[in-house]
Design a protein around this motif. Sequence first.
Motif, PDB file in Angstrom:
ATOM      1  N   THR A 420     -16.179  35.866  50.915  1.00  0.00           N
ATOM      2  CA  THR A 420     -15.931  34.485  51.326  1.00  0.00           C
ATOM      3  C   THR A 420     -14.741  33.936  50.547  1.00  0.00           C
ATOM      4  N   VAL A 421     -14.196  32.844  51.047  1.00  0.00           N
ATOM      5  CA  VAL A 421     -13.107  32.146  50.385  1.00  0.00           C
ATOM      6  C   VAL A 421     -13.352  30.657  50.548  1.00  0.00           C
ATOM      7  N   LEU A 422     -13.080  29.880  49.498  1.00  0.00           N
ATOM      8  CA  LEU A 422     -13.329  28.442  49.541  1.00  0.00           C
ATOM      9  C   LEU A 422     -12.210  27.720  50.277  1.00  0.00           C
ATOM     10  N   VAL A 423     -12.592  26.877  51.238  1.00  0.00           N
ATOM     11  CA  VAL A 423     -11.659  26.017  51.956  1.00  0.00           C
ATOM     12  C   VAL A 423     -12.263  24.617  51.982  1.00  0.00           C
ATOM     13  N   ASP A 424     -11.605  23.663  51.350  1.00  0.00           N
ATOM     14  CA  ASP A 424     -12.110  22.291  51.249  1.00  0.00           C
ATOM     15  C   ASP A 424     -13.522  22.264  50.681  1.00  0.00           C
ATOM     16  N   ALA A 459     -14.044  38.114  59.395  1.00  0.00           N
ATOM     17  CA  ALA A 459     -13.884  38.850  58.152  1.00  0.00           C
ATOM     18  C   ALA A 459     -12.851  38.145  57.278  1.00  0.00           C
ATOM     19  N   VAL A 460     -12.881  38.472  55.994  1.00  0.00           N
ATOM     20  CA  VAL A 460     -11.927  37.961  55.019  1.00  0.00           C
ATOM     21  C   VAL A 460     -11.184  39.146  54.417  1.00  0.00           C
ATOM     22  N   PHE A 461      -9.865  39.118  54.497  1.00  0.00           N
ATOM     23  CA  PHE A 461      -9.052  40.240  54.019  1.00  0.00           C
ATOM     24  C   PHE A 461      -8.161  39.781  52.868  1.00  0.00           C
ATOM     25  N   HIS A 462      -8.116  40.593  51.805  1.00  0.00           N
ATOM     26  CA  HIS A 462      -7.261  40.340  50.648  1.00  0.00           C
ATOM     27  C   HIS A 462      -6.095  41.313  50.702  1.00  0.00           C
ATOM     28  N   ASP A 463      -4.877  40.762  50.775  1.00  0.00           N
ATOM     29  CA  ASP A 463      -3.685  41.603  50.845  1.00  0.00           C
ATOM     30  C   ASP A 463      -3.290  42.081  49.459  1.00  0.00           C
ATOM     31  N   VAL A 464      -2.473  43.137  49.417  1.00  0.00           N
ATOM     32  CA  VAL A 464      -2.074  43.702  48.136  1.00  0.00           C
ATOM     33  C   VAL A 464      -1.210  42.748  47.324  1.00  0.00           C
ATOM     34  N   ASP A 465      -0.588  41.752  47.971  1.00  0.00           N
ATOM     35  CA  ASP A 465       0.238  40.810  47.223  1.00  0.00           C
ATOM     36  C   ASP A 465      -0.561  39.611  46.722  1.00  0.00           C
ATOM     37  N   GLY A 466      -1.889  39.666  46.891  1.00  0.00           N
ATOM     38  CA  GLY A 466      -2.739  38.604  46.383  1.00  0.00           C
ATOM     39  C   GLY A 466      -3.079  37.528  47.391  1.00  0.00           C
ATOM     40  N   SER A 467      -2.468  37.529  48.555  1.00  0.00           N
ATOM     41  CA  SER A 467      -2.762  36.516  49.559  1.00  0.00           C
ATOM     42  C   SER A 467      -4.040  36.872  50.316  1.00  0.00           C
ATOM     43  N   VAL A 468      -4.584  35.872  51.004  1.00  0.00           N
ATOM     44  CA  VAL A 468      -5.847  36.034  51.736  1.00  0.00           C
ATOM     45  C   VAL A 468      -5.630  35.608  53.176  1.00  0.00           C
ATOM     46  N   HIS A 469      -6.168  36.374  54.104  1.00  0.00           N
ATOM     47  CA  HIS A 469      -6.149  36.022  55.523  1.00  0.00           C
ATOM     48  C   HIS A 469      -7.557  36.173  56.092  1.00  0.00           C
ATOM     49  N   GLU A 505     -25.511  32.526  56.744  1.00  0.00           N
ATOM     50  CA  GLU A 505     -25.919  33.578  55.820  1.00  0.00           C
ATOM     51  C   GLU A 505     -25.035  34.792  56.025  1.00  0.00           C
ATOM     52  N   PRO A 506     -24.743  35.544  54.950  1.00  0.00           N
ATOM     53  CA  PRO A 506     -23.919  36.739  55.097  1.00  0.00           C
ATOM     54  C   PRO A 506     -24.460  37.670  56.164  1.00  0.00           C
ATOM     55  N   ALA A 507     -23.530  38.324  56.845  1.00  0.00           N
ATOM     56  CA  ALA A 507     -23.916  39.251  57.901  1.00  0.00           C
ATOM     57  C   ALA A 507     -24.703  40.410  57.314  1.00  0.00           C
ATOM     58  N   PRO A 508     -25.636  41.010  58.085  1.00  0.00           N
ATOM     59  CA  PRO A 508     -26.383  42.170  57.609  1.00  0.00           C
ATOM     60  C   PRO A 508     -25.449  43.272  57.164  1.00  0.00           C
ATOM     61  N   SER A 509     -25.924  44.083  56.231  1.00  0.00           N
ATOM     62  CA  SER A 509     -25.081  45.125  55.647  1.00  0.00           C
ATOM     63  C   SER A 509     -24.683  46.188  56.645  1.00  0.00           C
ATOM     64  N   ASP A 510     -25.428  46.282  57.779  1.00  0.00           N
ATOM     65  CA  ASP A 510     -25.078  47.318  58.749  1.00  0.00           C
ATOM     66  C   ASP A 510     -24.054  46.843  59.765  1.00  0.00           C
ATOM     67  N   THR A 511     -23.507  45.619  59.567  1.00  0.00           N
ATOM     68  CA  THR A 511     -22.461  45.141  60.476  1.00  0.00           C
ATOM     69  C   THR A 511     -21.221  45.992  60.314  1.00  0.00           C
ATOM     70  N   PRO A 512     -20.651  46.517  61.396  1.00  0.00           N
ATOM     71  CA  PRO A 512     -19.466  47.370  61.246  1.00  0.00           C
ATOM     72  C   PRO A 512     -18.316  46.602  60.646  1.00  0.00           C
ATOM     73  N   ALA A 513     -17.596  47.239  59.740  1.00  0.00           N
ATOM     74  CA  ALA A 513     -16.437  46.603  59.101  1.00  0.00           C
ATOM     75  C   ALA A 513     -15.348  46.400  60.110  1.00  0.00           C
ATOM     76  N   ALA A 514     -14.658  45.260  60.019  1.00  0.00           N
ATOM     77  CA  ALA A 514     -13.543  44.981  60.937  1.00  0.00           C
ATOM     78  C   ALA A 514     -12.332  45.756  60.503  1.00  0.00           C
TER      79      ALA A 514
END
Length: 516
Positions: A420-424, A459-469, A505-514
């Motif tokens: 997760t990432v905090l927004v407002d 999904a939440v993705f962390h790029d190698v340069d530190g940014s988040v999308h 609530e967080p998705a179940p652990s068996d959710t396929p990764a995006a």
Amino acid sequence: MADGPAASTATADVSPHADFEQVGAVADAVLYEGYLLYPYRRSSAKNRVRWQFGVLFPRDWVEADGPVTPTVSGSADSWYQRTECLARTRRPDATVRVRLRYLQMQRKQVQETGPDGHRDVPSLRTADGTVHLTFDEAVPREAEVTLRLDERAHHGTTVPVGAPGGTDVEPLPGDAGRVVRVREELRGSVTVTAERLAPDLVRLQVRTAHTGLAAAPRTARDEALRGAFIATHTLIGGDGVEFVSLIDPPAALHDQVRACRNEFTFPVLGGVSSLGGDPPTARVLLSAPIILPDHPQVAPESPGDLHDAAEIDEILTLRTMLLTDEEKREARATDPRAAAILDRVDTMPPEVFARLHGAVRSLTPSRPAAPPAEHPAAPPAEHPAAPPGERPSRAAARSGERPAWWQEGGDDGPAPATDTVLVDGVPLGGGSRVRLRPRGRGADAQDMFLAGRTAEVAAVFHDVDGSVHLAVTLDDDPASELHTWYGRFHYFRPDELEPLEPTREPAPSDTPAAEA
């Protein structure tokens, strides 16, 4: 004949204006986009369907089945283009200069010498081993119009533009045959008008139209292209004027910007944003049939045009290097621009090729060191201590920080489906609902069309340069489930999203990764 005040026209022999030179590389990329695609051979299927952007046909041909439907992009055939933009005038004698650029098709026909004269052939090999192929080429053309922004500017200026027809004959060695190049005459017009909205603000309109007639309304498109303006676009500059962004306009001009109508083309600020304005302005606009962001640039690492700006130079260069000798011979015979690409690739120095691998331009500058404290304290830990069994990257995530990709634990355990990432103040992650708010400055042009739409975070993705999308699917997209299944999403930065409700609530652990 021109009508209206202060009209003038110039041909391609005129030296480019300094402001236009700022966008020369990008404008050339637009002019030749899709001209000839890898593998640059005539026999390739993709090179049999050409000329897809900014094509202006005679009106009677393009409207044979009804009027054209206006659209912003220029991938649809039309008989005209319309550009409207806002310009701030800085002095009473301000002028606007418009440069029209396009390609004129040139039919290259190879003919073989025979007992009864010359006959058309698709290819011919001469005694020296050179292969000559029949193929459609193109000749770049330009015309320029100037309008003084005085009290008569609302009457406008109309200037006829076009290119003459002609035939060039090139004999081949040993009297084996000849190459005949034929061009059909093009006729059109450019009309420039200016509407005064305020003492220092005008709405400028540039309308380019094909004024010629088709040989026959039902002519096949390949034949009609011989009498068409191809890859048509305009550069707009001037003296004493600065142009306002239509993508990121100042709040005070939103209504005026919304009133601008752009059809089959769209204007963006050109050159480097160096005037220091906020919001930005520029001394030159590029109005292109391909949707671009403000201040488009060709990467300085690119050594030359490959006629496919949406592709990666390194990949195309590697693929071109691997063409067989026979494929390269065919490409060289297809078109001089293809031969130039092969020459550049075959002789590319290693250091130039190495630069094609890419460059990082988005790293945040390092912060200046803080002044020493009067009473030094124990240095804080780089990352909070992780509880037993918890990875360092998880502890960093709990603290709101994340190790950089080159630090220990930086790539340890990312979980796009559950991160997760905090927004407002609201943690957004898989299942969160949001409203899309693309940032006005620097946003992807396609993302701007999604402003205000609601979506669900996948999904939440962390790029190698530190940014988040955050990867999202649109609520009103009927194919959203399909996109989720194979991992195709829209991507937005956290500051481009407005939370609509607390995260689920967080998705179940068996959710396929995006997939990214």
